[in-house]
Motif scaffolding. Sequence first.
Motif, short mmCIF file in Angstrom:
data_model
loop_
_atom_site.label_atom_id
_atom_site.label_comp_id
_atom_site.label_asym_id
_atom_site.label_seq_id
_atom_site.Cartn_x
_atom_site.Cartn_y
_atom_site.Cartn_z
N VAL A 217 47.42 27.96 -8.99
CA VAL A 217 48.10 28.72 -8.08
C VAL A 217 49.42 28.01 -7.74
CG1 VAL A 217 47.78 29.33 -5.79
CG2 VAL A 217 45.77 29.26 -6.98
N GLY A 218 50.47 28.79 -7.75
CA GLY A 218 51.77 28.35 -7.63
C GLY A 218 51.90 28.48 -6.17
N PHE A 219 52.28 27.59 -5.27
CA PHE A 219 52.45 27.52 -3.81
C PHE A 219 53.76 27.15 -3.46
CE2 PHE A 219 49.88 27.34 0.23
CZ PHE A 219 50.75 27.32 1.06
N LYS A 220 54.78 28.20 -3.25
CA LYS A 220 56.09 27.90 -2.96
C LYS A 220 56.35 27.59 -1.66
CE LYS A 220 60.59 30.29 -4.43
NZ LYS A 220 61.09 31.26 -5.14
N LEU A 221 57.19 26.57 -1.47
CA LEU A 221 57.58 26.21 0.15
C LEU A 221 58.99 26.58 0.30
CD1 LEU A 221 55.61 22.76 0.20
CD2 LEU A 221 54.88 25.05 1.20
N LEU A 222 59.19 27.02 1.20
CA LEU A 222 60.78 27.65 1.59
C LEU A 222 61.29 26.91 2.72
CD1 LEU A 222 60.50 31.24 0.58
CD2 LEU A 222 61.72 29.27 -0.91
N GLY A 223 62.58 26.63 2.90
CA GLY A 223 63.17 26.28 4.01
C GLY A 223 62.72 24.90 4.52
N LYS A 224 62.61 24.65 6.02
CA LYS A 224 62.16 23.40 6.46
C LYS A 224 61.53 23.22 7.58
CE LYS A 224 66.13 21.75 9.09
NZ LYS A 224 66.33 20.60 9.80
N LEU A 225 60.62 22.48 7.95
CA LEU A 225 59.80 22.46 9.33
C LEU A 225 60.84 22.34 10.64
CD1 LEU A 225 57.04 20.00 8.28
CD2 LEU A 225 56.82 22.29 8.49
N ARG A 226 60.35 23.06 11.43
CA ARG A 226 61.07 22.84 12.80
C ARG A 226 60.78 21.70 13.60
NH1 ARG A 226 58.64 26.27 16.26
NH2 ARG A 226 57.06 26.82 14.78
N ASP A 227 61.75 21.11 14.32
CA ASP A 227 61.51 19.74 14.95
C ASP A 227 60.28 20.05 15.76
OD1 ASP A 227 63.84 18.96 14.17
OD2 ASP A 227 65.10 19.40 15.83
N GLY A 228 59.41 18.75 15.67
CA GLY A 228 58.38 18.67 16.54
C GLY A 228 56.99 19.20 15.87
N VAL A 229 57.22 19.76 14.42
CA VAL A 229 56.11 20.08 13.78
C VAL A 229 55.74 18.95 12.92
CG1 VAL A 229 55.35 21.76 12.07
CG2 VAL A 229 56.81 22.81 13.96
N ASP B 114 58.01 28.78 9.73
CA ASP B 114 56.79 29.62 10.25
C ASP B 114 55.79 28.79 10.65
OD1 ASP B 114 58.66 31.49 10.06
OD2 ASP B 114 57.53 32.41 8.34
N VAL B 115 55.64 27.61 10.39
CA VAL B 115 54.61 26.62 10.60
C VAL B 115 54.64 26.35 12.14
CG1 VAL B 115 53.35 24.39 10.40
CG2 VAL B 115 54.34 25.49 8.48
N GLU B 116 53.74 26.68 12.84
CA GLU B 116 53.07 26.54 14.24
C GLU B 116 52.61 25.29 14.67
OE1 GLU B 116 54.21 28.91 16.69
OE2 GLU B 116 54.81 30.28 15.03
N LEU B 117 52.90 24.74 15.60
CA LEU B 117 52.26 23.58 16.21
C LEU B 117 50.62 24.00 16.32
CD1 LEU B 117 54.31 22.42 19.33
CD2 LEU B 117 54.17 21.37 16.91
N CYS B 118 49.73 23.23 15.90
CA CYS B 118 48.25 23.57 15.87
C CYS B 118 47.61 22.77 17.02
CB CYS B 118 47.83 22.97 14.55
SG CYS B 118 48.36 23.87 13.07
N ILE B 119 46.58 23.63 17.47
CA ILE B 119 46.01 23.16 18.61
C ILE B 119 45.02 21.85 18.25
CG2 ILE B 119 43.96 23.71 20.36
CD1 ILE B 119 45.02 26.48 20.26
#
Length: 141
Positions: free
Chosen positions: A9-21, A131-136
Amino acid sequence: MSMVLPGVVGFKLLGKLRDGVTATDLVLTVTQMLRKHGVVGKFVEFYGEGMGKLSLADPATIANMSPDYGATMGFFPVAHLTLQYLQLTGRSDETIAMIESYLRTNKMFVDYNEPQIEKVYSSYLELKLEDVELCISGPKR
């Protein structure tokens, strides 16, 4: 006799994490996506321009979670982070230069500052890191 090869499975990562993530937020998101996709018995190769924006801990954290998302393994190509790790673990500059030269010569080194060749995978996933959100769950903030 033929050899049975696992799906990759090719898992493509784009962009960068937001601050605090955090790496934990990233790995929980990746794990959820891979479980939903169904990767039991498969290899997962991470790639894409977002790889050049990850911290040293991020790929190790994600790869070590492969039992949690069910894959046989999570794989990150050898890149600048690998050389950074070698430096942090006390390898000499000469050793690191020799390793990088060998890997580049044998087309095993990925430089995310250069254009990438698209590979063929059994299936594909894509995640925009912003798009990665802070997780609970996970450590308290």
